[in-house]
Design a protein around this motif. Structure first.
Motif, PDB file in Angstrom:
ATOM      1  N   HIS A   8       0.833  -1.210   0.000  1.00  0.00           N
ATOM      2  CA  HIS A   8       0.000   0.000   0.000  1.00  0.00           C
ATOM      3  C   HIS A   8       0.864   1.255   0.000  1.00  0.00           C
ATOM      4  O   HIS A   8       0.625   2.187  -0.779  1.00  0.00           O
ATOM      5  N   GLN A   9       1.867   1.287   0.850  1.00  0.00           N
ATOM      6  CA  GLN A   9       2.718   2.474   0.924  1.00  0.00           C
ATOM      7  C   GLN A   9       3.564   2.642  -0.340  1.00  0.00           C
ATOM      8  O   GLN A   9       3.812   3.766  -0.768  1.00  0.00           O
ATOM      9  N   PHE A  10       3.977   1.541  -0.943  1.00  0.00           N
ATOM     10  CA  PHE A  10       4.703   1.649  -2.203  1.00  0.00           C
ATOM     11  C   PHE A  10       3.811   2.263  -3.285  1.00  0.00           C
ATOM     12  O   PHE A  10       4.226   3.162  -4.022  1.00  0.00           O
ATOM     13  N   GLY A  11       2.576   1.801  -3.358  1.00  0.00           N
ATOM     14  CA  GLY A  11       1.646   2.375  -4.321  1.00  0.00           C
ATOM     15  C   GLY A  11       1.383   3.843  -4.068  1.00  0.00           C
ATOM     16  O   GLY A  11       1.251   4.638  -5.008  1.00  0.00           O
ATOM     17  N   ARG A  12       1.315   4.224  -2.780  1.00  0.00           N
ATOM     18  CA  ARG A  12       1.076   5.622  -2.428  1.00  0.00           C
ATOM     19  C   ARG A  12       2.245   6.512  -2.857  1.00  0.00           C
ATOM     20  O   ARG A  12       2.042   7.653  -3.288  1.00  0.00           O
ATOM     21  N   LEU A  13       3.470   6.014  -2.747  1.00  0.00           N
ATOM     22  CA  LEU A  13       4.625   6.804  -3.188  1.00  0.00           C
ATOM     23  C   LEU A  13       4.496   7.163  -4.669  1.00  0.00           C
ATOM     24  O   LEU A  13       4.754   8.302  -5.066  1.00  0.00           O
ATOM     25  N   LEU A  14       4.088   6.193  -5.468  1.00  0.00           N
ATOM     26  CA  LEU A  14       3.934   6.448  -6.901  1.00  0.00           C
ATOM     27  C   LEU A  14       2.728   7.346  -7.169  1.00  0.00           C
ATOM     28  O   LEU A  14       2.788   8.257  -8.011  1.00  0.00           O
ATOM     29  N   ARG A  73       6.933   5.103 -18.952  1.00  0.00           N
ATOM     30  CA  ARG A  73       6.200   4.046 -19.655  1.00  0.00           C
ATOM     31  C   ARG A  73       5.887   2.849 -18.764  1.00  0.00           C
ATOM     32  O   ARG A  73       4.970   2.068 -19.046  1.00  0.00           O
ATOM     33  N   ALA A  74       6.638   2.688 -17.664  1.00  0.00           N
ATOM     34  CA  ALA A  74       6.440   1.536 -16.782  1.00  0.00           C
ATOM     35  C   ALA A  74       5.529   1.837 -15.596  1.00  0.00           C
ATOM     36  O   ALA A  74       5.132   0.926 -14.878  1.00  0.00           O
ATOM     37  N   LEU A  75       5.194   3.098 -15.391  1.00  0.00           N
ATOM     38  CA  LEU A  75       4.490   3.470 -14.167  1.00  0.00           C
ATOM     39  C   LEU A  75       3.077   2.908 -14.100  1.00  0.00           C
ATOM     40  O   LEU A  75       2.631   2.433 -13.044  1.00  0.00           O
ATOM     41  N   ALA A  76       2.335   2.952 -15.204  1.00  0.00           N
ATOM     42  CA  ALA A  76       0.949   2.493 -15.177  1.00  0.00           C
ATOM     43  C   ALA A  76       0.863   1.016 -14.781  1.00  0.00           C
ATOM     44  O   ALA A  76       0.081   0.643 -13.895  1.00  0.00           O
ATOM     45  N   SER A  77       1.658   0.178 -15.412  1.00  0.00           N
ATOM     46  CA  SER A  77       1.611  -1.257 -15.097  1.00  0.00           C
ATOM     47  C   SER A  77       2.140  -1.537 -13.691  1.00  0.00           C
ATOM     48  O   SER A  77       1.619  -2.413 -12.992  1.00  0.00           O
ATOM     49  N   LEU A  78       3.158  -0.800 -13.263  1.00  0.00           N
ATOM     50  CA  LEU A  78       3.708  -1.004 -11.930  1.00  0.00           C
ATOM     51  C   LEU A  78       2.705  -0.598 -10.863  1.00  0.00           C
ATOM     52  O   LEU A  78       2.570  -1.274  -9.825  1.00  0.00           O
ATOM     53  N   ARG A  79       1.975   0.487 -11.097  1.00  0.00           N
ATOM     54  CA  ARG A  79       0.961   0.917 -10.134  1.00  0.00           C
ATOM     55  C   ARG A  79      -0.179  -0.094 -10.064  1.00  0.00           C
ATOM     56  O   ARG A  79      -0.714  -0.367  -8.985  1.00  0.00           O
ATOM     57  N   ARG A  80      -0.568  -0.671 -11.195  1.00  0.00           N
ATOM     58  CA  ARG A  80      -1.612  -1.710 -11.185  1.00  0.00           C
ATOM     59  C   ARG A  80      -1.133  -2.938 -10.434  1.00  0.00           C
ATOM     60  O   ARG A  80      -1.882  -3.547  -9.663  1.00  0.00           O
TER      61      ARG A  80
END
Length: 370
Positions: A8-14, A73-80
């Motif tokens: 959760h916190q990793f996703g919040r950083l992004l 380019r990698a952010l969308a998939s990494l956030r998902r």
């Protein structure tokens, strides 16, 4: 070289920084920079006009500090991927040659990065914004012009942000919990283009004097009508909800003492209400500390459910979704109540929030603390 934090916190950083990345024409800023030191994992992004930095205290650094830029380019998939992990799942961020790896118990993602890509000195920029000295010549007040299209980029940072401005041509400072950022002002007149904005407060007073003349100065919250609420409306903000839970805890504890010698049923009810309110306060406090924005959303959604009045149906559905059998709970309750009704001489015992029986003569302090 690696650090570990929860998903959760990793996703919040992004989430808090992704809206500030520059376009592809500025390759060095076209992504989110991840930097790890002995204490925090930082996420940094900038489009040259805004700068956002979020951080989270990781579970430990294995090896040397490191820094790499995640390409846009990698952010969308990494956030998902991060959103698909249970929130408390540990995610390890590790560095390999030309690659960052994100590992969780249920899967792993690798992202190619440029080991040699440099990043600007964001610490020095923010230090400069923090150390700015407001103009003190007595002739002008800080009155910068801000691009409203850029203001929208702060939405994901926090529910509330503190704002500091010092001068027209200096960056504005925005600060949240484990978050800091800056926004550069725009020039009201640039290359001969006149935006029509007033340059100082004296011009504003002149332009609006006719419309505002004769009106006494007043504070905005005191002068505008407040929303009409009944005593039964649920609180819709975290501070208001926390205050209500604390008041309920203290009120139930007081009533518990008052009723302790007269009504075992009332003792059980007050003990249960006080324990539940205190538990809810502690959980809300922890959630607000971990993620203020999520806490605010949950409070609002809960208020809407309480105002709807169908919380029994909501609880039944939640229990079923969690794998419990609420119908069996109801049957157990009815059986217990029928047994109590057939033995009226036996005093019912108070119960704790976990359903354990406690003597009706338990001390108020013990009952209030569950």
């Amino acid at each position: 070289m690696s650090v570990t934090l929860n998903a959760h916190q990793f996703g919040r950083l992004l989430e808090r920084t992704a809206g500030h990345i520059a376009d592809e024409f500025i390759p060095a800023l076209h992504g989110v920079r991840l930097e790890a030191d002995d204490t925090f994992l930082y996420a940094i992004a900038s489009d040259r006009y805004t700068l956002a930095v979020a951080r989270y205290r990781h579970h430990g650094l294995d090896g040397e500090p490191f820094a790499r830029t995640l390409p846009a380019r990698a952010l969308a998939s990494l956030r998902r991927w991060a959103a698909d992990q249970p929130g408390n799942t540990p995610v390890t961020v590790s560095l390999a040659e030309n690659r960052l790896r994100f590992t969780a118990p249920q899967g792993e993602v690798g992202v190619g990065v440029d080991d040699g890509q440099e990043f600007f000195g964001w610490r020095g920029v923010l230090r400069g914004v923090i150390d700015q000295i407001p103009a003190e010549d007595g002739t002008t007040s800080p009155f910068p012009a801000l691009d409203t299209r850029l203001l929208a980029r702060w939405t994901d940072a926090d529910h509330y942000l503190r704002l500091r401005v010092t001068a027209d041509r200096q960056g504005a400072l925005l600060v949240g919990e484990d978050f800091i950022g800056a926004q550069m002002p725009v020039r009201t007149r640039h290359d001969g283009f006149d935006t029509g904005l007033a340059d100082d407060l004296d011009q504003v007073r002149t332009l609006w004097d006719g419309a505002l003349a004769g009106a006494p100065a007043a504070a905005m919250p005191d002068s505008l009508p407040a929303a009409r609420r009944t005593p039964h409306d649920a609180a819709r903000t975290v501070p208001e909800t926390a205050k209500g839970l604390l008041r309920q805890t203290l009120s139930s504890t007081h009533d518990l003492i008052e009723e302790s010698s007269t009504s075992p049923t009332a003792v059980a009810a007050h003990a249960s209400a006080g324990v539940t309110a205190w538990m809810a306060f502690r959980y809300l406090e922890a959630l607000h500390h971990a993620d203020p924005k999520l806490a605010a959303r949950i409070v609002t959604e809960t208020a809407e459910q309480l105002d709807d009045g169908a919380i029994g149906e909501f609880a039944h559905d939640a229990a079923t979704a969690a794998g419990h059998d609420p119908n069996a709970w109801h049957e157990e309750f009815e059986t217990k109540r029928a047994k109590q009704q057939t033995t009226p001489d036996e005093k019912p015992a108070a119960t704790t929030s976990e359903g354990e029986r406690a003597p009706a003569t338990a001390s108020p302090a013990l009952a209030a603390n569950g």
